[in-house]
Design a protein around this motif. Structure first.
Motif, short mmCIF file in Angstrom:
data_model
loop_
_atom_site.label_atom_id
_atom_site.label_comp_id
_atom_site.label_asym_id
_atom_site.label_seq_id
_atom_site.Cartn_x
_atom_site.Cartn_y
_atom_site.Cartn_z
N ARG A 1 0.76 -1.24 -0.01
CA ARG A 1 0.03 -0.06 0.08
C ARG A 1 0.99 1.26 -0.08
NH1 ARG A 1 -5.15 -0.81 2.38
NH2 ARG A 1 -6.08 -2.71 1.58
N PRO A 2 0.68 2.34 -0.78
CA PRO A 2 1.23 3.61 -0.57
C PRO A 2 1.28 4.16 0.89
CG PRO A 2 -0.70 3.96 -1.62
CD PRO A 2 -0.83 2.35 -1.63
N MET A 3 2.30 4.76 1.12
CA MET A 3 2.31 5.38 2.43
C MET A 3 1.21 6.31 2.74
SD MET A 3 4.26 4.92 5.11
CE MET A 3 5.68 4.12 4.53
N ALA A 4 0.85 7.17 1.62
CA ALA A 4 -0.35 7.86 1.89
C ALA A 4 -1.52 7.11 2.38
CB ALA A 4 -0.63 8.51 0.68
N GLU A 5 -1.65 6.11 2.07
CA GLU A 5 -2.76 5.12 2.81
C GLU A 5 -2.57 4.26 4.10
OE1 GLU A 5 -4.13 2.46 -0.50
OE2 GLU A 5 -4.15 4.21 -1.91
N LEU A 6 -1.74 4.81 4.59
CA LEU A 6 -1.30 4.18 5.99
C LEU A 6 -2.38 3.95 7.10
CD1 LEU A 6 0.88 2.96 7.78
CD2 LEU A 6 1.66 5.23 8.57
N PRO A 7 -2.97 5.08 7.66
CA PRO A 7 -4.25 4.95 8.40
C PRO A 7 -5.18 3.90 7.99
CG PRO A 7 -3.89 6.96 7.90
CD PRO A 7 -3.03 6.52 6.94
N GLN A 8 -5.58 3.89 6.76
CA GLN A 8 -6.61 2.93 6.35
C GLN A 8 -6.03 1.46 6.18
OE1 GLN A 8 -10.07 3.22 5.37
NE2 GLN A 8 -9.71 0.76 5.55
N ALA A 9 -4.74 1.42 5.64
CA ALA A 9 -3.92 0.24 5.52
C ALA A 9 -3.77 -0.48 7.21
CB ALA A 9 -2.63 0.32 5.08
N LEU A 10 -3.60 0.24 8.10
CA LEU A 10 -3.58 -0.36 9.31
C LEU A 10 -4.90 -0.73 10.01
CD1 LEU A 10 -1.04 2.29 11.29
CD2 LEU A 10 -0.62 -0.13 10.24
N ARG A 11 -6.17 -0.10 9.50
CA ARG A 11 -7.51 -0.35 9.98
C ARG A 11 -7.63 -1.77 9.20
NH1 ARG A 11 -8.53 5.13 9.90
NH2 ARG A 11 -8.90 5.11 7.61
N ASP A 12 -7.22 -1.74 8.09
CA ASP A 12 -7.58 -3.17 7.33
C ASP A 12 -6.84 -4.36 7.94
OD1 ASP A 12 -9.09 -1.76 5.43
OD2 ASP A 12 -7.75 -1.67 3.74
N GLN A 13 -5.56 -3.80 8.33
CA GLN A 13 -4.86 -4.92 8.84
C GLN A 13 -5.35 -5.35 10.27
OE1 GLN A 13 -2.31 -6.49 8.02
NE2 GLN A 13 -0.39 -6.25 9.28
#
Length: 213
Positions: free
Chosen positions: A188-200
């Motif tokens: 995932r691109p770093m700009a999507e970090l918050p959503q990526a962590l939620r998905d994780q």
């Protein structure tokens, strides 16, 4: 390896090698269950186990995750949300039970998996992704004649730093000779970090999450 796979490689694969080889004393031909098999930790465990000659049964909750575990090299896959999943394990092991359990999940799965071990089996405690640390009655290892073994790679490396060089030499040697193929990662691109962590946290991702610039 690609940069993305290399970024997610070290801890998961070194932990898998330490758990299977050094803690579990795994032998070629034994049958192992990998819990949380579609995540980065689980897929690393599958890949290393297959390189060591183990028969791997992957446990995951949905079809897509079971398919990912099979693509990572698992021989069989089971749905641990099914009421009869232990019966499925019994059938897959021809009622002889599991030799090893690789458990990075904990929670309610730990006891059920431990009860599926054969005499002399080893339950490898790797982590608690479910969030709950299970409290297992000591009657189970007594009656099952099995062992609960902690596989804290970080703690071992702090106590025995020289082990890291040997482990990475083994892992990279396997990659060089084609014995080990690291599983794909989810980027995932770093700009999507918050959503990526939620998905994780919501367990929506398959494979290791790697953030890229």
């Amino acid at each position: 390896m690609s940069d993305a796979i290399a970024a997610g490689f070290a801890i998961s694969y070194a932990t898998a090698l330490y758990a299977w080889r050094d803690c579990g004393k795994a032998q070629a031909g034994e049958t192992a269950l990998v819990l949380g098999a579609a995540g980065g930790v689980g897929q690393a465990a599958i890949a290393v186990a297959k390189t060591m000659g183990l028969r791997v049964i992957a446990a995951a909750s949905i079809d897509d995750k079971r398919a990912a575990a099979m693509a990572a090299g698992a021989d069989e896959a089971v749905d641990y949300t099914a009421d009869n999943w232990r019966d499925t394990l019994k059938a897959l092991t021809r009622e002889s039970g599991l030799d090893l359990v690789y458990d990075p999940v904990g929670g309610t799965l730990a006891e059920a998996a431990m009860r599926s071990l054969s005499p002399g089996g080893r339950h490898l405690v790797v982590g608690f992704a479910a969030g709950d640390i299970p409290k297992v009655g000591l009657n189970i290892p007594l009656l099952k004649r099995c062992a609960i073994v902690g596989a804290d790679w970080g703690g071992e490396i702090r106590a025995n730093p020289a082990l890291a060089a040997e482990q990475f030499g083994t892992l990279l040697g396997w990659i060089a000779d084609g014995s080990l193929t690291p599983a794909p990662v989810t980027t995932r691109p770093m700009a999507e970090l918050p959503q990526a962590l939620r998905d994780q946290l919501d367990r929506k991702l398959v494979g290791k999450l790697v953030m890229v610039a």
